[in-house]
Design a protein around this motif. Sequence first.
Motif, PDB file in Angstrom:
ATOM      1  N   ALA A 115      53.120 -66.313  62.517  1.00 46.09           N
ATOM      2  CA  ALA A 115      54.391 -66.960  62.176  1.00 46.09           C
ATOM      3  C   ALA A 115      54.689 -66.799  60.687  1.00 46.09           C
ATOM      4  O   ALA A 115      55.822 -66.525  60.295  1.00 46.09           O
ATOM      5  CB  ALA A 115      54.328 -68.450  62.544  1.00 46.09           C
ATOM      6  N   SER A 116      53.649 -66.946  59.850  1.00 48.32           N
ATOM      7  CA  SER A 116      53.822 -66.811  58.396  1.00 48.32           C
ATOM      8  C   SER A 116      54.296 -65.411  58.022  1.00 48.32           C
ATOM      9  O   SER A 116      55.122 -65.237  57.127  1.00 48.32           O
ATOM     10  CB  SER A 116      52.515 -67.126  57.672  1.00 48.32           C
ATOM     11  N   LYS A 117      53.761 -64.404  58.724  1.00 50.39           N
ATOM     12  CA  LYS A 117      54.141 -63.005  58.472  1.00 50.39           C
ATOM     13  C   LYS A 117      55.632 -62.808  58.743  1.00 50.39           C
ATOM     14  O   LYS A 117      56.342 -62.176  57.966  1.00 50.39           O
ATOM     15  CB  LYS A 117      53.309 -62.090  59.374  1.00 50.39           C
ATOM     16  N   GLU A 118      56.080 -63.372  59.868  1.00 46.31           N
ATOM     17  CA  GLU A 118      57.497 -63.254  60.251  1.00 46.31           C
ATOM     18  C   GLU A 118      58.394 -63.931  59.216  1.00 46.31           C
ATOM     19  O   GLU A 118      59.440 -63.415  58.842  1.00 46.31           O
ATOM     20  CB  GLU A 118      57.731 -63.890  61.637  1.00 46.31           C
ATOM     21  N   ILE A 119      57.948 -65.102  58.747  1.00 53.76           N
ATOM     22  CA  ILE A 119      58.715 -65.869  57.755  1.00 53.76           C
ATOM     23  C   ILE A 119      58.892 -65.036  56.482  1.00 53.76           C
ATOM     24  O   ILE A 119      59.978 -64.960  55.910  1.00 53.76           O
ATOM     25  CB  ILE A 119      57.990 -67.208  57.437  1.00 53.76           C
ATOM     26  N   ARG A 120      57.794 -64.399  56.032  1.00 59.98           N
ATOM     27  CA  ARG A 120      57.836 -63.600  54.797  1.00 59.98           C
ATOM     28  C   ARG A 120      58.759 -62.384  54.950  1.00 59.98           C
ATOM     29  O   ARG A 120      59.441 -62.011  54.003  1.00 59.98           O
ATOM     30  CB  ARG A 120      56.424 -63.143  54.401  1.00 59.98           C
ATOM     31  N   LYS A 121      58.771 -61.785  56.158  1.00 59.86           N
ATOM     32  CA  LYS A 121      59.640 -60.627  56.414  1.00 59.86           C
ATOM     33  C   LYS A 121      61.103 -60.997  56.213  1.00 59.86           C
ATOM     34  O   LYS A 121      61.921 -60.172  55.824  1.00 59.86           O
ATOM     35  CB  LYS A 121      59.437 -60.133  57.863  1.00 59.86           C
ATOM     36  N   VAL A 176      60.729 -72.070  52.167  1.00 57.33           N
ATOM     37  CA  VAL A 176      61.708 -72.003  51.075  1.00 57.33           C
ATOM     38  C   VAL A 176      62.020 -70.532  50.868  1.00 57.33           C
ATOM     39  O   VAL A 176      61.134 -69.682  50.991  1.00 57.33           O
ATOM     40  CB  VAL A 176      61.108 -72.592  49.768  1.00 57.33           C
ATOM     41  N   SER A 177      63.269 -70.217  50.550  1.00 58.47           N
ATOM     42  CA  SER A 177      63.595 -68.811  50.295  1.00 58.47           C
ATOM     43  C   SER A 177      62.893 -68.376  49.016  1.00 58.47           C
ATOM     44  O   SER A 177      62.790 -69.137  48.058  1.00 58.47           O
ATOM     45  CB  SER A 177      65.114 -68.616  50.167  1.00 58.47           C
ATOM     46  N   PHE A 178      62.408 -67.137  49.029  1.00 53.55           N
ATOM     47  CA  PHE A 178      61.673 -66.607  47.877  1.00 53.55           C
ATOM     48  C   PHE A 178      62.548 -66.666  46.619  1.00 53.55           C
ATOM     49  O   PHE A 178      62.101 -67.014  45.535  1.00 53.55           O
ATOM     50  CB  PHE A 178      61.210 -65.172  48.148  1.00 53.55           C
ATOM     51  N   ALA A 179      63.837 -66.329  46.777  1.00 56.62           N
ATOM     52  CA  ALA A 179      64.770 -66.307  45.644  1.00 56.62           C
ATOM     53  C   ALA A 179      64.843 -67.670  44.966  1.00 56.62           C
ATOM     54  O   ALA A 179      64.928 -67.771  43.744  1.00 56.62           O
ATOM     55  CB  ALA A 179      66.154 -65.883  46.123  1.00 56.62           C
ATOM     56  N   GLU A 180      64.793 -68.737  45.772  1.00 54.78           N
ATOM     57  CA  GLU A 180      64.897 -70.086  45.209  1.00 54.78           C
ATOM     58  C   GLU A 180      63.573 -70.543  44.580  1.00 54.78           C
ATOM     59  O   GLU A 180      63.555 -71.174  43.543  1.00 54.78           O
ATOM     60  CB  GLU A 180      65.311 -71.068  46.315  1.00 54.78           C
ATOM     61  N   LEU A 181      62.473 -70.172  45.223  1.00 51.01           N
ATOM     62  CA  LEU A 181      61.164 -70.607  44.746  1.00 51.01           C
ATOM     63  C   LEU A 181      60.749 -69.881  43.464  1.00 51.01           C
ATOM     64  O   LEU A 181      60.064 -70.459  42.617  1.00 51.01           O
ATOM     65  CB  LEU A 181      60.116 -70.381  45.845  1.00 51.01           C
ATOM     66  N   ARG A 182      61.206 -68.655  43.297  1.00 51.87           N
ATOM     67  CA  ARG A 182      60.772 -67.861  42.135  1.00 51.87           C
ATOM     68  C   ARG A 182      61.139 -68.514  40.801  1.00 51.87           C
ATOM     69  O   ARG A 182      60.446 -68.372  39.812  1.00 51.87           O
ATOM     70  CB  ARG A 182      61.271 -66.432  42.212  1.00 51.87           C
ATOM     71  N   LYS A 183      62.257 -69.284  40.769  1.00 46.97           N
ATOM     72  CA  LYS A 183      62.672 -69.897  39.497  1.00 46.97           C
ATOM     73  C   LYS A 183      61.702 -70.988  39.042  1.00 46.97           C
ATOM     74  O   LYS A 183      61.658 -71.334  37.871  1.00 46.97           O
ATOM     75  CB  LYS A 183      64.110 -70.435  39.591  1.00 46.97           C
ATOM     76  N   HIS A 217      49.344 -62.170  46.984  1.00 43.87           N
ATOM     77  CA  HIS A 217      48.678 -61.036  47.624  1.00 43.87           C
ATOM     78  C   HIS A 217      47.768 -60.361  46.591  1.00 43.87           C
ATOM     79  O   HIS A 217      48.194 -60.129  45.459  1.00 43.87           O
ATOM     80  CB  HIS A 217      49.729 -60.045  48.145  1.00 43.87           C
ATOM     81  N   PRO A 218      46.498 -60.050  46.954  1.00 42.38           N
ATOM     82  CA  PRO A 218      45.559 -59.503  45.964  1.00 42.38           C
ATOM     83  C   PRO A 218      45.970 -58.168  45.349  1.00 42.38           C
ATOM     84  O   PRO A 218      45.628 -57.880  44.210  1.00 42.38           O
ATOM     85  CB  PRO A 218      44.249 -59.367  46.746  1.00 42.38           C
ATOM     86  N   THR A 219      46.721 -57.347  46.081  1.00 44.27           N
ATOM     87  CA  THR A 219      47.081 -56.039  45.511  1.00 44.27           C
ATOM     88  C   THR A 219      48.546 -55.949  45.076  1.00 44.27           C
ATOM     89  O   THR A 219      48.854 -55.320  44.071  1.00 44.27           O
ATOM     90  CB  THR A 219      46.776 -54.894  46.508  1.00 44.27           C
ATOM     91  N   THR A 220      49.459 -56.588  45.807  1.00 43.54           N
ATOM     92  CA  THR A 220      50.887 -56.446  45.474  1.00 43.54           C
ATOM     93  C   THR A 220      51.397 -57.590  44.593  1.00 43.54           C
ATOM     94  O   THR A 220      52.495 -57.502  44.060  1.00 43.54           O
ATOM     95  CB  THR A 220      51.754 -56.408  46.749  1.00 43.54           C
ATOM     96  N   ASP A 221      50.606 -58.675  44.461  1.00 41.15           N
ATOM     97  CA  ASP A 221      51.037 -59.850  43.690  1.00 41.15           C
ATOM     98  C   ASP A 221      52.222 -60.581  44.309  1.00 41.15           C
ATOM     99  O   ASP A 221      52.859 -61.399  43.656  1.00 41.15           O
ATOM    100  CB  ASP A 221      51.366 -59.480  42.232  1.00 41.15           C
ATOM    101  N   ALA A 222      52.554 -60.255  45.555  1.00 38.28           N
ATOM    102  CA  ALA A 222      53.661 -60.951  46.226  1.00 38.28           C
ATOM    103  C   ALA A 222      53.231 -62.394  46.509  1.00 38.28           C
ATOM    104  O   ALA A 222      52.067 -62.654  46.815  1.00 38.28           O
ATOM    105  CB  ALA A 222      53.990 -60.245  47.532  1.00 38.28           C
ATOM    106  N   LEU A 223      54.174 -63.320  46.392  1.00 39.00           N
ATOM    107  CA  LEU A 223      53.882 -64.730  46.652  1.00 39.00           C
ATOM    108  C   LEU A 223      53.746 -64.938  48.162  1.00 39.00           C
ATOM    109  O   LEU A 223      54.661 -64.650  48.925  1.00 39.00           O
ATOM    110  CB  LEU A 223      54.999 -65.604  46.077  1.00 39.00           C
ATOM    111  N   LEU A 224      52.568 -65.421  48.597  1.00 40.24           N
ATOM    112  CA  LEU A 224      52.298 -65.568  50.031  1.00 40.24           C
ATOM    113  C   LEU A 224      52.484 -67.000  50.525  1.00 40.24           C
ATOM    114  O   LEU A 224      52.895 -67.231  51.656  1.00 40.24           O
ATOM    115  CB  LEU A 224      50.848 -65.145  50.332  1.00 40.24           C
ATOM    116  N   HIS A 225      52.149 -67.974  49.663  1.00 38.22           N
ATOM    117  CA  HIS A 225      52.111 -69.370  50.137  1.00 38.22           C
ATOM    118  C   HIS A 225      52.172 -70.318  48.944  1.00 38.22           C
ATOM    119  O   HIS A 225      51.686 -69.990  47.861  1.00 38.22           O
ATOM    120  CB  HIS A 225      50.798 -69.586  50.911  1.00 38.22           C
TER     121      HIS A 225
END
Length: 197
Positions: free
Chosen positions: A18-24, A50-57, A86-94
């Motif tokens: 479910a988390s994977k789908e949310i991130r997509k 939360v949308s990534f765009a909103e959380l990034r601020k 994420h350990p390699t991409t630095d993407a925010l996972l959680h």
Amino acid sequence: MKEIAISGQKRDVTGKKASKEIRKEGFVPCNLYGEKKGENGLPEAMAFTVSFAELRKAVYTPHVFVVNLNIDGKEHKAIIKELQFHPTTDALLHADFFEVNEKKEITVGIPVKLNGLAQGVREGGKLNLSIRKIDVTAPYKQIPEILEIDVTNLGLGKAIKVGELNFDGLKLATPAQVVVCSVKETRASKAAAAAAE
């Protein structure tokens, strides 16, 4: 502390798939830990997105925020307790949030700002900041945005440790022996000292 508003939606389905789908879809799975306790006495988490765009601020900034979370129309005051990348991409996972109120003490890392020209720097030394944040404990209303430290009297080869600092209304949670900043000797300062002798 600065405040920032973020809105999210409750999620009923949890787990890796479910988390994977949310991130997509451009959202970040989050948990809010609050006053509510489960049967085992541990804090119970409310799952939301939360949308990534909103959380990034609130994430990609040197500031520490109190977050005014609006989850499906219900307001919660919280701080970001933990972020998972994420350990390699630095993407925010959680992201984990921790609910706060005006009375409850919280522990949070606050950025350090060094003020003044250190004595040791005037003598040719180099000022070195060893830690960027100091953990402090207090109700969130008492926590400042930055911790200002006067380094004017800091001599060559000397250091300021956490245990030497004192801020009104704050307990310092970083160990007392941790060095905050120091003035290191340089070739120029050694040459000046040799010339003076």
